[in-house]
Design a protein around this motif. Structure first.
Motif, PDB file in Angstrom:
ATOM      1  N   LEU A  15     -37.386  19.174  19.651  1.00 21.72           N
ATOM      2  CA  LEU A  15     -37.103  18.779  18.268  1.00 21.72           C
ATOM      3  C   LEU A  15     -36.929  20.005  17.363  1.00 21.72           C
ATOM      4  CD1 LEU A  15     -39.490  15.737  17.683  1.00 21.72           C
ATOM      5  CD2 LEU A  15     -37.009  15.723  17.839  1.00 21.72           C
ATOM      6  N   ILE A  16     -37.770  20.978  17.562  1.00 21.51           N
ATOM      7  CA  ILE A  16     -37.665  22.199  16.749  1.00 21.51           C
ATOM      8  C   ILE A  16     -36.352  22.915  17.041  1.00 21.51           C
ATOM      9  CG2 ILE A  16     -38.659  24.498  16.380  1.00 21.51           C
ATOM     10  CD1 ILE A  16     -41.433  23.206  16.794  1.00 21.51           C
ATOM     11  N   TYR A  17     -35.983  23.074  18.305  1.00 21.86           N
ATOM     12  CA  TYR A  17     -34.717  23.716  18.656  1.00 21.86           C
ATOM     13  C   TYR A  17     -33.531  22.953  18.077  1.00 21.86           C
ATOM     14  CZ  TYR A  17     -37.051  26.779  22.051  1.00 21.86           C
ATOM     15  OH  TYR A  17     -37.836  27.720  22.653  1.00 21.86           O
ATOM     16  N   THR A  18     -33.554  21.651  18.175  1.00 27.35           N
ATOM     17  CA  THR A  18     -32.465  20.829  17.643  1.00 27.35           C
ATOM     18  C   THR A  18     -32.350  20.997  16.133  1.00 27.35           C
ATOM     19  OG1 THR A  18     -32.803  19.239  19.436  1.00 27.35           O
ATOM     20  CG2 THR A  18     -31.530  18.499  17.533  1.00 27.35           C
ATOM     21  N   GLY A  19     -33.471  21.008  15.445  1.00 25.55           N
ATOM     22  CA  GLY A  19     -33.472  21.196  13.986  1.00 25.55           C
ATOM     23  C   GLY A  19     -32.924  22.559  13.587  1.00 25.55           C
ATOM     24  N   ILE A  20     -33.329  23.583  14.323  1.00 29.48           N
ATOM     25  CA  ILE A  20     -32.845  24.933  14.019  1.00 29.48           C
ATOM     26  C   ILE A  20     -31.340  25.025  14.248  1.00 29.48           C
ATOM     27  CG2 ILE A  20     -32.908  27.346  14.794  1.00 29.48           C
ATOM     28  CD1 ILE A  20     -35.930  26.974  15.230  1.00 29.48           C
ATOM     29  N   LEU A  27     -25.161  25.743   8.007  1.00 22.84           N
ATOM     30  CA  LEU A  27     -25.004  27.014   7.315  1.00 22.84           C
ATOM     31  C   LEU A  27     -23.688  27.685   7.701  1.00 22.84           C
ATOM     32  CD1 LEU A  27     -26.311  29.161   5.459  1.00 22.84           C
ATOM     33  CD2 LEU A  27     -27.299  30.161   7.519  1.00 22.84           C
ATOM     34  N   PHE A  28     -23.336  27.643   8.974  1.00 19.51           N
ATOM     35  CA  PHE A  28     -22.083  28.228   9.458  1.00 19.51           C
ATOM     36  C   PHE A  28     -20.875  27.535   8.817  1.00 19.51           C
ATOM     37  CE2 PHE A  28     -18.698  28.430  12.740  1.00 19.51           C
ATOM     38  CZ  PHE A  28     -18.486  29.795  12.719  1.00 19.51           C
ATOM     39  N   ILE A  29     -20.909  26.233   8.736  1.00 19.13           N
ATOM     40  CA  ILE A  29     -19.805  25.477   8.126  1.00 19.13           C
ATOM     41  C   ILE A  29     -19.678  25.825   6.643  1.00 19.13           C
ATOM     42  CG2 ILE A  29     -19.039  23.154   7.491  1.00 19.13           C
ATOM     43  CD1 ILE A  29     -20.183  22.227  10.232  1.00 19.13           C
TER      44      ILE A  29
END
Length: 158
Positions: A15-20, A27-29
């Motif tokens: 879940l943490i990896y997915t959120g990051i 942010l990239f978009i």
């Protein structure tokens, strides 16, 4: 009553990896949108004090030297009694144009405006060449002041 219980197992690490990754993707978009949106080109106007139209120049060719990376570039201003006839770059080395790619187009734009207006008032330049234009305009102003003041020690009158 038979109800089937569904058990969902969520790993906190995933879940943490997915959120990051989702946050980085957003942010990239946003950064891409900001970078590639067309920007309006702002024009700045320079107002400098020049002599009035009743004053006259001392006819001749007046030069001012600019030193850019140990290379000397001269700005040459040709005037007659009432008009600015020509403004040109002398000794413009290929190394200078490589190191300062905006110098030639900025100079040509400034020279065209000054010759057209016969004055240093109301000169405009784009924000992307602001500092280059300011340096060139200072050198042109110095040459014109020599023509107005007749600074014989630093000028070359032909």
């Amino acid at each position: 009553m038979s109800s089937k219980t569904k058990i969902i197992v969520l790993h906190v690490k995933e879940l943490i990896y997915t959120g990051i990754f989702a946050a980085l993707g957003i942010l990239f978009i946003i950064l891409l949108i900001i970078m590639f949106l067309p920007k309006e080109e702002k024009q700045e106007t320079i107002s400098t004090v020049t002599q009035s139209t009743t004053d006259s120049y001392v006819p001749g060719v007046y030069t001012t030297s600019l030193i850019l990376n140990d290379n000397v570039v001269e700005i040459e201003v040709t005037v007659d009694e009432k008009n600015i006839n020509a403004i040109r770059l002398v000794n413009l080395d290929e190394a200078v144009t490589t190191m300062y790619p905006l110098i030639q187009p900025s100079f040509e734009d400034l020279a065209d405006q000054i010759i057209k207006n016969q004055s240093l008032e109301g000169i405009t330049y784009p924000d992307d060449s602001k500092y280059t234009s300011m340096i060139l305009l200072d050198a042109i102003t110095t040459s014109l002041e020599k023509a107005y003041e007749n600074g014989d020690e630093e000028s070359t009158a032909h």
